[in-house]
Design an enzyme around this catalytic site. Sequence first.
Site, PDB file in Angstrom:
ATOM      1  N   HIS A  66       0.771  -1.283  -0.011  1.00  0.00           N
ATOM      2  CA  HIS A  66       0.068   0.205  -0.095  1.00  0.00           C
ATOM      3  C   HIS A  66       0.887   1.335   0.012  1.00  0.00           C
ATOM      4  O   HIS A  66       1.979   1.291   0.484  1.00  0.00           O
ATOM      5  CB  HIS A  66      -0.815  -0.039   1.196  1.00  0.00           C
ATOM      6  CG  HIS A  66      -0.192  -0.008   2.580  1.00  0.00           C
ATOM      7  ND1 HIS A  66       0.107   1.020   3.136  1.00  0.00           N
ATOM      8  CD2 HIS A  66       0.194  -1.134   3.368  1.00  0.00           C
ATOM      9  CE1 HIS A  66       0.498   0.842   4.354  1.00  0.00           C
ATOM     10  NE2 HIS A  66       0.530  -0.487   4.572  1.00  0.00           N
ATOM     11  N   ASP A  68      -0.733   4.327   0.950  1.00  0.00           N
ATOM     12  CA  ASP A  68      -1.176   5.241   1.947  1.00  0.00           C
ATOM     13  C   ASP A  68      -0.245   5.252   3.219  1.00  0.00           C
ATOM     14  O   ASP A  68       0.043   3.974   3.609  1.00  0.00           O
ATOM     15  CB  ASP A  68      -2.790   5.005   2.109  1.00  0.00           C
ATOM     16  CG  ASP A  68      -3.062   3.714   2.533  1.00  0.00           C
ATOM     17  OD1 ASP A  68      -2.322   2.656   2.077  1.00  0.00           O
ATOM     18  OD2 ASP A  68      -4.025   3.534   3.515  1.00  0.00           O
ATOM     19  N   ASP A  99       6.435   1.701   7.115  1.00  0.00           N
ATOM     20  CA  ASP A  99       5.178   1.119   6.652  1.00  0.00           C
ATOM     21  C   ASP A  99       4.454   1.954   5.658  1.00  0.00           C
ATOM     22  O   ASP A  99       3.653   2.799   5.904  1.00  0.00           O
ATOM     23  CB  ASP A  99       4.282   1.211   8.083  1.00  0.00           C
ATOM     24  CG  ASP A  99       2.841   0.543   7.813  1.00  0.00           C
ATOM     25  OD1 ASP A  99       2.726  -0.278   6.798  1.00  0.00           O
ATOM     26  OD2 ASP A  99       1.980   0.627   8.779  1.00  0.00           O
ATOM     27  N   GLU A 131      -5.098   0.814   2.592  1.00  0.00           N
ATOM     28  CA  GLU A 131      -4.813  -0.108   3.337  1.00  0.00           C
ATOM     29  C   GLU A 131      -4.864   0.444   5.023  1.00  0.00           C
ATOM     30  O   GLU A 131      -5.436  -0.357   6.000  1.00  0.00           O
ATOM     31  CB  GLU A 131      -3.682  -0.779   3.462  1.00  0.00           C
ATOM     32  CG  GLU A 131      -3.325  -2.372   4.166  1.00  0.00           C
ATOM     33  CD  GLU A 131      -2.852  -2.110   5.549  1.00  0.00           C
ATOM     34  OE1 GLU A 131      -2.553  -2.979   6.463  1.00  0.00           O
ATOM     35  OE2 GLU A 131      -2.343  -1.055   5.843  1.00  0.00           O
ATOM     36  N   GLU A 132      -4.402   1.523   5.186  1.00  0.00           N
ATOM     37  CA  GLU A 132      -4.316   2.031   6.490  1.00  0.00           C
ATOM     38  C   GLU A 132      -5.953   2.619   7.051  1.00  0.00           C
ATOM     39  O   GLU A 132      -6.168   3.117   8.125  1.00  0.00           O
ATOM     40  CB  GLU A 132      -3.678   3.403   6.811  1.00  0.00           C
ATOM     41  CG  GLU A 132      -2.014   2.758   6.548  1.00  0.00           C
ATOM     42  CD  GLU A 132      -1.464   2.100   7.591  1.00  0.00           C
ATOM     43  OE1 GLU A 132      -2.249   1.846   8.550  1.00  0.00           O
ATOM     44  OE2 GLU A 132      -0.510   1.678   7.487  1.00  0.00           O
ATOM     45  N   GLU A 160       4.933  -5.864   3.950  1.00  0.00           N
ATOM     46  CA  GLU A 160       4.614  -5.091   5.303  1.00  0.00           C
ATOM     47  C   GLU A 160       5.844  -5.308   6.220  1.00  0.00           C
ATOM     48  O   GLU A 160       6.729  -6.125   5.949  1.00  0.00           O
ATOM     49  CB  GLU A 160       3.500  -5.852   6.111  1.00  0.00           C
ATOM     50  CG  GLU A 160       2.301  -5.661   5.362  1.00  0.00           C
ATOM     51  CD  GLU A 160       1.794  -4.209   5.758  1.00  0.00           C
ATOM     52  OE1 GLU A 160       2.505  -3.430   6.630  1.00  0.00           O
ATOM     53  OE2 GLU A 160       0.597  -3.729   5.437  1.00  0.00           O
ATOM     54  N   HIS A 350       3.936   3.634  12.527  1.00  0.00           N
ATOM     55  CA  HIS A 350       3.032   4.749  13.012  1.00  0.00           C
ATOM     56  C   HIS A 350       3.340   5.489  14.241  1.00  0.00           C
ATOM     57  O   HIS A 350       2.784   6.104  14.753  1.00  0.00           O
ATOM     58  CB  HIS A 350       1.856   3.786  13.758  1.00  0.00           C
ATOM     59  CG  HIS A 350       1.149   2.947  12.531  1.00  0.00           C
ATOM     60  ND1 HIS A 350      -0.054   2.593  12.585  1.00  0.00           N
ATOM     61  CD2 HIS A 350       1.426   2.777  11.204  1.00  0.00           C
ATOM     62  CE1 HIS A 350      -0.556   2.018  11.402  1.00  0.00           C
ATOM     63  NE2 HIS A 350       0.221   2.093  10.724  1.00  0.00           N
TER      64      HIS A 350
END
Length: 381
Positions: A66, A68, A99, A131-132, A160, A350
């Site tokens: 992903h 995003d 990520d 995805e997030e 990931e 994150h």
Amino acid sequence: MNPTLDLLQDLIRRPSITPEDAGCQQLIGARLQAAGFTVRHIRLGDTDNLWATHGNGAPLVAFAGHTDVVPPGDEALWQSPPFAPTIRDGNLYGRGAADMKAGVAAMTVALERLAATAHNGTLALLLTSDEEGDGIHGTQAVLQQLREEGTHIDYAIVGEPSCRAQLGDQARHGRRGSLHLHLTIHGKQGHVAYPANARNPIHALAAVIHRLTATVWDSGNAHFPPTSFQVSNITGGSGAENVVPASAACKMNWRYNNQHHSGHLQQKTIALIEPLMEERETRAEYQWKLAGEPFLTENTALMQALRSAVARHCGTGLDYDTGGGTSDARFLAKGGTATIEFGPVGSSLHQIDEHVRVADLAPLAAIYEDTVRELWQRLKR
């Protein structure tokens, strides 16, 4: 020269806060098209998706990920701006560095190299910008469209961040399922001084939580830990100290292994709750939300190929694990694809000052490339 680092920096500069892609997929699509890939940009709802293929026939080996990222939070807390890639002390800092734009950059470079040599079967890349977020118009929607077109992915590597402390120490070959319950208990409002005239939903909810937390759902197995039950939110009451409220609610979650499916957990939970409702003359209202069923990939040529590539480039033994939260790997595995997750160290994902080690980027692309080459060789045997 480090093409993975260069591409990763270009991707971090694009503030692709979910579900925005901010041009990441256009950049990657143009590169892959120049490498001979057929590129499709698939816009669904508010989500950008990319499906790129090279070659034809089976096996179809895909990378997935992903573009995003989660919001950066308070940018004043970052040592450098989150969307201005900055190298300090051997680390590249920026939102999405771990990520999972490092994985996306590395798999793009690997695909360019793989496409430069003759190969059997099909190479592919699947990217989404959601995805997030809710994930409704992302990977699962594109996979459904591909299935309707008759396309089946045989093997998939999701980029990931899987490693714990150093590149090559861990990959994932499965994930636990995740089931949410928003439970509301309806009672009867009344004065706290006259409990016989009320039916306290908070008391009933406390009994429910006690029963569910005391339940042993299973003992786990060789690949998964025991199922975990947690309460994340509780609400109830009008704010008045002398009023029994009419209702109380809470949010619950199960992270469960492959000894269960969501329907079984729902049935068992209802069977535990309903006797308490009858006993207390209250009523339960159930709102279920399934984030994903568990999956497990076992003893495949893909797992063996990744282990071989990691040993070659990292000199370490690779452990396979099923921990962590959920990822889009669950959608691939659901369709019968042998799916594993492998990417950089994820300890900062994150977080403020998210980063990856610069020294890990070139080996990561090489591992992706050699995993596919090793897989092709194993499938020929």
